[in-house]
Design a protein around this motif. Structure first.
Motif, short mmCIF file in Angstrom:
data_model
loop_
_atom_site.label_atom_id
_atom_site.label_comp_id
_atom_site.label_asym_id
_atom_site.label_seq_id
_atom_site.Cartn_x
_atom_site.Cartn_y
_atom_site.Cartn_z
N ALA A 1 -11.57 -49.57 27.78
CA ALA A 1 -12.30 -48.55 28.52
C ALA A 1 -12.79 -47.43 27.62
CB ALA A 1 -11.41 -47.98 29.62
N ALA A 2 -12.03 -47.14 26.55
CA ALA A 2 -12.45 -46.11 25.60
C ALA A 2 -13.72 -46.54 24.87
CB ALA A 2 -11.33 -45.81 24.61
N ASP A 3 -13.85 -47.84 24.66
CA ASP A 3 -15.03 -48.38 23.99
C ASP A 3 -16.22 -48.41 24.94
OD1 ASP A 3 -16.37 -49.56 21.84
OD2 ASP A 3 -15.96 -51.58 22.58
N ALA B 1 -11.24 -51.81 43.77
CA ALA B 1 -11.74 -51.90 42.40
C ALA B 1 -10.61 -51.84 41.39
CB ALA B 1 -12.75 -50.79 42.14
N ALA B 2 -9.62 -50.99 41.64
CA ALA B 2 -8.47 -50.89 40.75
C ALA B 2 -7.66 -52.18 40.78
CB ALA B 2 -7.59 -49.70 41.16
N ALA C 1 -9.51 -56.60 33.23
CA ALA C 1 -9.77 -56.42 31.80
C ALA C 1 -9.72 -54.94 31.44
CB ALA C 1 -11.11 -57.04 31.42
N SER C 2 -10.86 -54.27 31.49
CA SER C 2 -10.90 -52.85 31.20
C SER C 2 -10.27 -52.05 32.34
CB SER C 2 -12.36 -52.42 31.01
OG SER C 2 -12.47 -51.05 30.77
N ALA C 3 -9.66 -50.92 31.99
CA ALA C 3 -9.01 -50.09 33.00
C ALA C 3 -10.05 -49.44 33.91
CB ALA C 3 -8.17 -49.02 32.33
N TYR C 4 -9.69 -49.27 35.17
CA TYR C 4 -10.57 -48.64 36.15
C TYR C 4 -10.10 -47.23 36.40
CZ TYR C 4 -13.10 -47.66 40.45
OH TYR C 4 -13.91 -47.08 41.40
N ARG C 5 -11.01 -46.28 36.26
CA ARG C 5 -10.65 -44.86 36.35
C ARG C 5 -10.83 -44.32 37.76
NH1 ARG C 5 -14.42 -41.38 35.76
NH2 ARG C 5 -15.64 -42.84 34.48
#
Length: 303
Positions: A132-134, A187-188, A193-197
Protein backbone atom coordinates in the motif's frame (compact mmCIF):
# COMPACT_ATOMS: atom_id res chain seq x y z
CA UNK A 1 -6.25 -45.48 34.84
CA UNK A 2 -8.29 -42.65 33.42
CA UNK A 3 -11.80 -42.67 34.88
CA UNK A 4 -14.60 -40.11 34.85
CA UNK A 5 -17.35 -40.15 37.45
CA UNK A 6 -20.94 -39.65 36.39
CA UNK A 7 -21.14 -36.51 38.49
CA UNK A 8 -18.39 -34.81 36.46
CA UNK A 9 -19.84 -35.51 33.02
CA UNK A 10 -20.84 -32.36 31.17
CA UNK A 11 -23.40 -32.08 28.43
CA UNK A 12 -23.34 -29.49 25.70
CA UNK A 13 -25.24 -26.35 26.72
CA UNK A 14 -28.52 -25.68 24.99
CA UNK A 15 -28.10 -23.24 22.11
CA UNK A 16 -30.64 -20.58 21.20
CA UNK A 17 -33.26 -20.83 18.49
CA UNK A 18 -31.29 -18.42 16.31
CA UNK A 19 -30.13 -19.55 12.88
CA UNK A 20 -26.76 -18.56 11.43
CA UNK A 21 -25.54 -18.60 7.84
CA UNK A 22 -21.75 -18.69 7.38
CA UNK A 23 -20.35 -17.71 3.96
CA UNK A 24 -16.67 -18.54 3.61
CA UNK A 25 -14.00 -17.02 1.40
CA UNK A 26 -13.21 -18.37 -2.02
CA UNK A 27 -12.42 -15.70 -4.58
CA UNK A 28 -14.58 -14.74 -7.53
CA UNK A 29 -15.66 -18.29 -8.32
CA UNK A 30 -16.38 -18.85 -4.65
CA UNK A 31 -18.70 -15.86 -4.60
CA UNK A 32 -20.56 -17.21 -7.64
CA UNK A 33 -20.82 -20.67 -6.07
CA UNK A 34 -22.22 -19.22 -2.83
CA UNK A 35 -24.91 -17.33 -4.73
CA UNK A 36 -25.70 -20.47 -6.72
CA UNK A 37 -26.05 -22.69 -3.65
CA UNK A 38 -28.38 -20.23 -1.92
CA UNK A 39 -30.44 -19.76 -5.09
CA UNK A 40 -30.76 -23.52 -5.52
CA UNK A 41 -31.84 -23.98 -1.92
CA UNK A 42 -34.40 -21.19 -2.11
CA UNK A 43 -35.77 -22.40 -5.44
CA UNK A 44 -36.50 -25.83 -3.99
CA UNK A 45 -37.37 -24.94 -0.41
CA UNK A 46 -35.60 -23.04 2.38
CA UNK A 47 -34.51 -19.41 1.99
CA UNK A 48 -31.32 -19.29 4.03
CA UNK A 49 -30.97 -15.54 3.55
CA UNK A 50 -33.50 -15.10 6.37
CA UNK A 51 -30.96 -16.25 8.93
CA UNK A 52 -30.82 -14.33 12.19
CA UNK A 53 -27.04 -13.97 11.86
CA UNK A 54 -25.05 -13.90 8.63
CA UNK A 55 -21.25 -14.12 8.76
CA UNK A 56 -19.27 -13.18 5.66
CA UNK A 57 -15.57 -13.54 5.00
CA UNK A 58 -13.72 -12.24 1.93
CA UNK A 59 -15.77 -13.35 -1.11
CA UNK A 60 -18.37 -14.47 1.41
CA UNK A 61 -18.62 -10.93 2.74
CA UNK A 62 -19.57 -9.72 -0.73
CA UNK A 63 -22.18 -12.48 -1.00
CA UNK A 64 -23.51 -11.64 2.47
CA UNK A 65 -23.98 -8.01 1.50
CA UNK A 66 -25.43 -8.89 -1.90
CA UNK A 67 -28.13 -11.24 -0.57
CA UNK A 68 -29.24 -8.51 1.84
CA UNK A 69 -29.90 -6.12 -1.03
CA UNK A 70 -31.32 -8.19 -3.89
CA UNK A 71 -33.23 -11.38 -4.52
CA UNK A 72 -31.33 -14.61 -5.08
CA UNK A 73 -32.96 -14.99 -8.48
CA UNK A 74 -31.62 -11.59 -9.54
CA UNK A 75 -28.15 -12.27 -8.21
CA UNK A 76 -27.96 -15.74 -9.76
CA UNK A 77 -29.21 -14.46 -13.09
CA UNK A 78 -26.67 -11.67 -13.07
CA UNK A 79 -23.81 -14.14 -12.64
CA UNK A 80 -25.03 -16.21 -15.56
CA UNK A 81 -25.80 -13.27 -17.86
CA UNK A 82 -22.89 -10.86 -17.34
CA UNK A 83 -20.27 -10.98 -20.13
CA UNK A 84 -16.93 -11.92 -18.63
CA UNK A 85 -13.32 -11.70 -19.79
CA UNK A 86 -11.64 -14.89 -20.90
CA UNK A 87 -8.48 -14.42 -18.93
CA UNK A 88 -7.73 -14.95 -15.25
CA UNK A 89 -7.49 -11.84 -13.09
CA UNK A 90 -4.59 -11.55 -10.66
CA UNK A 91 -5.34 -12.94 -7.21
CA UNK A 92 -5.39 -9.71 -5.25
CA UNK A 93 -7.44 -6.61 -4.97
CA UNK A 94 -5.34 -3.64 -5.93
CA UNK A 95 -2.66 -3.00 -8.50
CA UNK A 96 0.91 -2.27 -7.50
CA UNK A 97 3.34 0.05 -9.23
CA UNK A 98 6.12 -2.54 -9.01
CA UNK A 99 6.25 -6.18 -10.13
CA UNK A 100 5.41 -8.65 -7.38
CA UNK A 101 5.54 -12.44 -7.19
CA UNK A 102 2.29 -14.32 -7.57
CA UNK A 103 -0.03 -13.83 -4.64
CA UNK A 104 -0.01 -17.50 -3.65
CA UNK A 105 3.77 -17.68 -3.86
CA UNK A 106 4.28 -14.51 -1.83
CA UNK A 107 1.80 -15.40 0.91
CA UNK A 108 3.05 -18.99 0.97
CA UNK A 109 6.50 -17.75 1.95
CA UNK A 110 4.98 -15.65 4.73
CA UNK A 111 3.03 -18.61 6.08
CA UNK A 112 6.15 -20.82 6.01
CA UNK A 113 8.16 -18.21 7.93
CA UNK A 114 5.51 -17.68 10.62
CA UNK A 115 5.60 -19.34 14.03
CA UNK A 116 1.84 -19.29 14.68
CA UNK A 117 -1.40 -17.74 13.47
CA UNK A 118 -0.86 -14.44 15.29
CA UNK A 119 2.64 -14.11 13.83
CA UNK A 120 1.29 -14.92 10.37
CA UNK A 121 -1.35 -12.20 10.61
CA UNK A 122 1.21 -9.61 11.68
CA UNK A 123 3.51 -10.58 8.82
CA UNK A 124 0.67 -10.54 6.29
CA UNK A 125 -0.37 -7.12 7.53
CA UNK A 126 3.17 -5.75 7.28
CA UNK A 127 3.54 -7.07 3.74
CA UNK A 128 0.17 -5.59 2.73
CA UNK A 129 1.10 -2.22 4.21
CA UNK A 130 4.34 -2.32 2.25
CA UNK A 131 2.38 -2.80 -0.97
CA UNK A 132 0.00 0.00 0.00
CA UNK A 133 2.93 2.35 0.65
CA UNK A 134 4.06 1.74 -2.92
CA UNK A 135 0.57 2.22 -4.33
CA UNK A 136 -2.55 2.87 -2.26
CA UNK A 137 -5.48 1.68 -4.33
CA UNK A 138 -8.04 1.97 -1.54
CA UNK A 139 -10.27 4.50 -3.30
CA UNK A 140 -10.27 2.52 -6.53
CA UNK A 141 -10.98 -0.72 -4.68
CA UNK A 142 -13.82 0.90 -2.75
CA UNK A 143 -15.47 1.95 -6.02
CA UNK A 144 -15.10 -1.59 -7.38
CA UNK A 145 -16.74 -3.11 -4.30
CA UNK A 146 -19.50 -0.51 -4.22
CA UNK A 147 -20.45 -1.39 -7.80
CA UNK A 148 -20.96 -5.02 -6.76
CA UNK A 149 -23.44 -4.31 -3.97
CA UNK A 150 -27.15 -3.84 -4.76
CA UNK A 151 -27.50 -1.63 -1.68
CA UNK A 152 -24.84 0.07 0.38
CA UNK A 153 -26.56 0.23 3.77
CA UNK A 154 -26.25 -2.35 6.52
CA UNK A 155 -29.08 -4.88 6.72
CA UNK A 156 -31.44 -4.94 9.68
CA UNK A 157 -30.50 -8.51 10.59
CA UNK A 158 -27.22 -9.29 12.35
CA UNK A 159 -24.53 -9.14 9.67
CA UNK A 160 -20.90 -9.74 10.65
CA UNK A 161 -18.07 -8.95 8.24
CA UNK A 162 -14.56 -10.12 9.14
CA UNK A 163 -11.18 -8.54 8.49
CA UNK A 164 -7.74 -8.30 10.10
CA UNK A 165 -6.08 -5.10 11.31
CA UNK A 166 -2.99 -4.77 9.13
CA UNK A 167 -1.10 -2.82 11.77
CA UNK A 168 -1.63 -5.07 14.78
CA UNK A 169 -2.63 -8.37 13.22
CA UNK A 170 -5.71 -8.47 15.44
CA UNK A 171 -9.06 -9.69 14.15
CA UNK A 172 -11.75 -7.17 13.31
CA UNK A 173 -15.45 -7.97 13.04
CA UNK A 174 -17.60 -5.21 11.57
CA UNK A 175 -21.35 -4.80 11.99
CA UNK A 176 -23.81 -1.96 11.60
CA UNK A 177 -22.77 -0.55 14.99
CA UNK A 178 -19.06 -0.36 14.14
CA UNK A 179 -19.22 3.15 12.71
CA UNK A 180 -17.92 1.85 9.38
CA UNK A 181 -19.99 1.73 6.20
CA UNK A 182 -20.93 -1.57 4.62
CA UNK A 183 -18.89 -0.89 1.48
CA UNK A 184 -15.75 -0.24 3.52
CA UNK A 185 -16.33 -3.34 5.65
CA UNK A 186 -16.68 -5.57 2.58
CA UNK A 187 -13.71 -3.92 0.84
CA UNK A 188 -11.56 -4.57 3.91
CA UNK A 189 -12.70 -8.19 4.17
CA UNK A 190 -11.78 -8.81 0.51
CA UNK A 191 -8.41 -7.05 0.58
CA UNK A 192 -6.14 -10.03 0.08
CA UNK A 193 -3.06 -8.26 -1.27
CA UNK A 194 -2.54 -4.56 -0.55
CA UNK A 195 -3.96 -3.20 2.71
CA UNK A 196 -7.27 -1.34 2.54
CA UNK A 197 -7.37 1.97 4.39
CA UNK A 198 -10.33 3.12 6.50
CA UNK A 199 -9.56 6.39 8.27
CA UNK A 200 -6.28 6.02 10.14
CA UNK A 201 -6.32 2.20 10.07
CA UNK A 202 -5.71 -0.37 7.36
CA UNK A 203 -7.08 -3.88 7.01
CA UNK A 204 -6.48 -7.12 5.17
CA UNK A 205 -8.61 -10.07 4.15
CA UNK A 206 -10.80 -11.64 6.84
CA UNK A 207 -9.66 -15.04 5.60
CA UNK A 208 -6.42 -14.52 7.52
CA UNK A 209 -8.46 -14.84 10.71
CA UNK A 210 -10.02 -18.06 9.38
CA UNK A 211 -11.37 -18.84 5.95
CA UNK A 212 -14.92 -19.36 7.24
CA UNK A 213 -14.92 -17.81 10.73
CA UNK A 214 -17.74 -20.14 11.69
CA UNK A 215 -16.86 -19.72 15.36
CA UNK A 216 -18.70 -16.37 15.20
CA UNK A 217 -21.92 -18.36 14.98
CA UNK A 218 -21.45 -19.57 18.57
CA UNK A 219 -24.72 -19.56 20.52
CA UNK A 220 -26.93 -20.10 17.47
CA UNK A 221 -28.98 -23.27 17.52
CA UNK A 222 -28.63 -24.05 13.83
CA UNK A 223 -25.65 -23.15 11.68
CA UNK A 224 -25.27 -23.64 7.94
CA UNK A 225 -21.72 -23.23 6.62
CA UNK A 226 -20.97 -22.80 2.91
CA UNK A 227 -17.26 -23.27 2.24
CA UNK A 228 -16.05 -22.79 -1.37
CA UNK A 229 -12.60 -24.09 -0.39
CA UNK A 230 -14.04 -27.29 1.04
CA UNK A 231 -13.08 -26.53 4.63
CA UNK A 232 -9.38 -26.65 3.79
CA UNK A 233 -6.75 -24.20 4.95
CA UNK A 234 -3.31 -23.23 3.68
CA UNK A 235 -2.15 -22.85 7.26
CA UNK A 236 -0.46 -25.59 9.33
CA UNK A 237 -3.10 -27.82 10.90
CA UNK A 238 -1.61 -27.33 14.36
CA UNK A 239 -2.75 -23.71 14.19
CA UNK A 240 -6.35 -24.93 14.31
CA UNK A 241 -7.64 -22.67 11.51
CA UNK A 242 -9.37 -25.44 9.53
CA UNK A 243 -13.15 -25.52 9.46
CA UNK A 244 -13.36 -28.91 11.20
CA UNK A 245 -12.06 -27.32 14.42
CA UNK A 246 -14.71 -24.58 14.31
CA UNK A 247 -17.50 -27.07 13.61
CA UNK A 248 -16.41 -29.25 16.50
CA UNK A 249 -16.45 -26.26 18.85
CA UNK A 250 -19.90 -25.19 17.66
CA UNK A 251 -21.32 -28.66 18.21
CA UNK A 252 -19.72 -28.84 21.63
CA UNK A 253 -21.56 -25.59 22.41
CA UNK A 254 -24.91 -27.13 21.51
CA UNK A 255 -25.28 -25.97 17.90
CA UNK A 256 -26.53 -28.18 15.11
CA UNK A 257 -24.23 -27.65 12.13
CA UNK A 258 -24.56 -28.52 8.46
CA UNK A 259 -21.79 -27.86 5.93
CA UNK A 260 -21.82 -27.67 2.14
CA UNK A 261 -18.63 -28.04 0.09
CA UNK A 262 -18.25 -27.97 -3.71
CA UNK A 263 -18.54 -31.38 -5.35
CA UNK A 264 -15.22 -33.06 -6.15
CA UNK A 265 -15.71 -32.66 -9.91
CA UNK A 266 -16.02 -28.89 -9.44
CA UNK A 267 -12.92 -28.36 -7.32
CA UNK A 268 -10.86 -27.20 -10.33
CA UNK A 269 -12.81 -23.91 -10.23
CA UNK A 270 -11.54 -23.00 -6.78
CA UNK A 271 -8.12 -22.67 -5.19
CA UNK A 272 -5.62 -21.46 -7.80
CA UNK A 273 -8.45 -20.70 -10.26
CA UNK A 274 -10.56 -18.77 -7.78
CA UNK A 275 -10.01 -15.43 -9.52
CA UNK A 276 -10.74 -16.67 -13.05
CA UNK A 277 -13.83 -14.62 -13.90
CA UNK A 278 -14.61 -16.83 -16.89
CA UNK A 279 -15.42 -19.68 -14.48
CA UNK A 280 -18.08 -17.76 -12.54
CA UNK A 281 -21.10 -19.01 -14.51
CA UNK A 282 -20.01 -22.63 -14.20
CA UNK A 283 -19.33 -22.18 -10.48
CA UNK A 284 -22.76 -20.64 -9.96
CA UNK A 285 -24.47 -23.45 -11.86
CA UNK A 286 -22.58 -26.08 -9.86
CA UNK A 287 -23.64 -24.37 -6.63
CA UNK A 288 -27.25 -24.13 -7.81
CA UNK A 289 -27.41 -27.84 -8.53
CA UNK A 290 -25.95 -28.64 -5.12
CA UNK A 291 -28.38 -26.35 -3.34
CA UNK A 292 -31.34 -27.84 -5.18
CA UNK A 293 -30.17 -31.37 -4.30
CA UNK A 294 -29.74 -30.54 -0.61
CA UNK A 295 -32.91 -28.46 -0.19
CA UNK A 296 -35.13 -31.27 1.06
CA UNK A 297 -32.69 -32.37 3.73
CA UNK A 298 -31.92 -28.84 4.89
CA UNK A 299 -35.55 -27.72 5.00
CA UNK A 300 -36.14 -29.83 8.09
CA UNK A 301 -32.85 -28.72 9.63
CA UNK A 302 -33.63 -25.02 9.08
CA UNK A 303 -37.15 -25.03 10.60
Amino acid sequence: MNTTSTSTLRTAPAASSKRALVLGGGGSTGNAWLIGVLAGLAGAGPDMTRADRVIGTSAGSTAAAQIAGASLAELYGAVLDTPLPRRPCPLGTQASARPVPSHLERTGRIIAASTDAADMRRRMGAAALDLAADYDGSERWRATVAARLPRQEWAEHELLITAVDAGSGEAAVFNRYSGIGLVDAVAASCSSASAYRIGDKSYIDGGYRCNENADLAAGCGRVLVLSPFGGRTRMPLEWGMQLAVQVEELRAGGSRVEVIFPESEDEHMFGANAMDLSLRPAAAEAGYNQGKARAGQLAEFWR
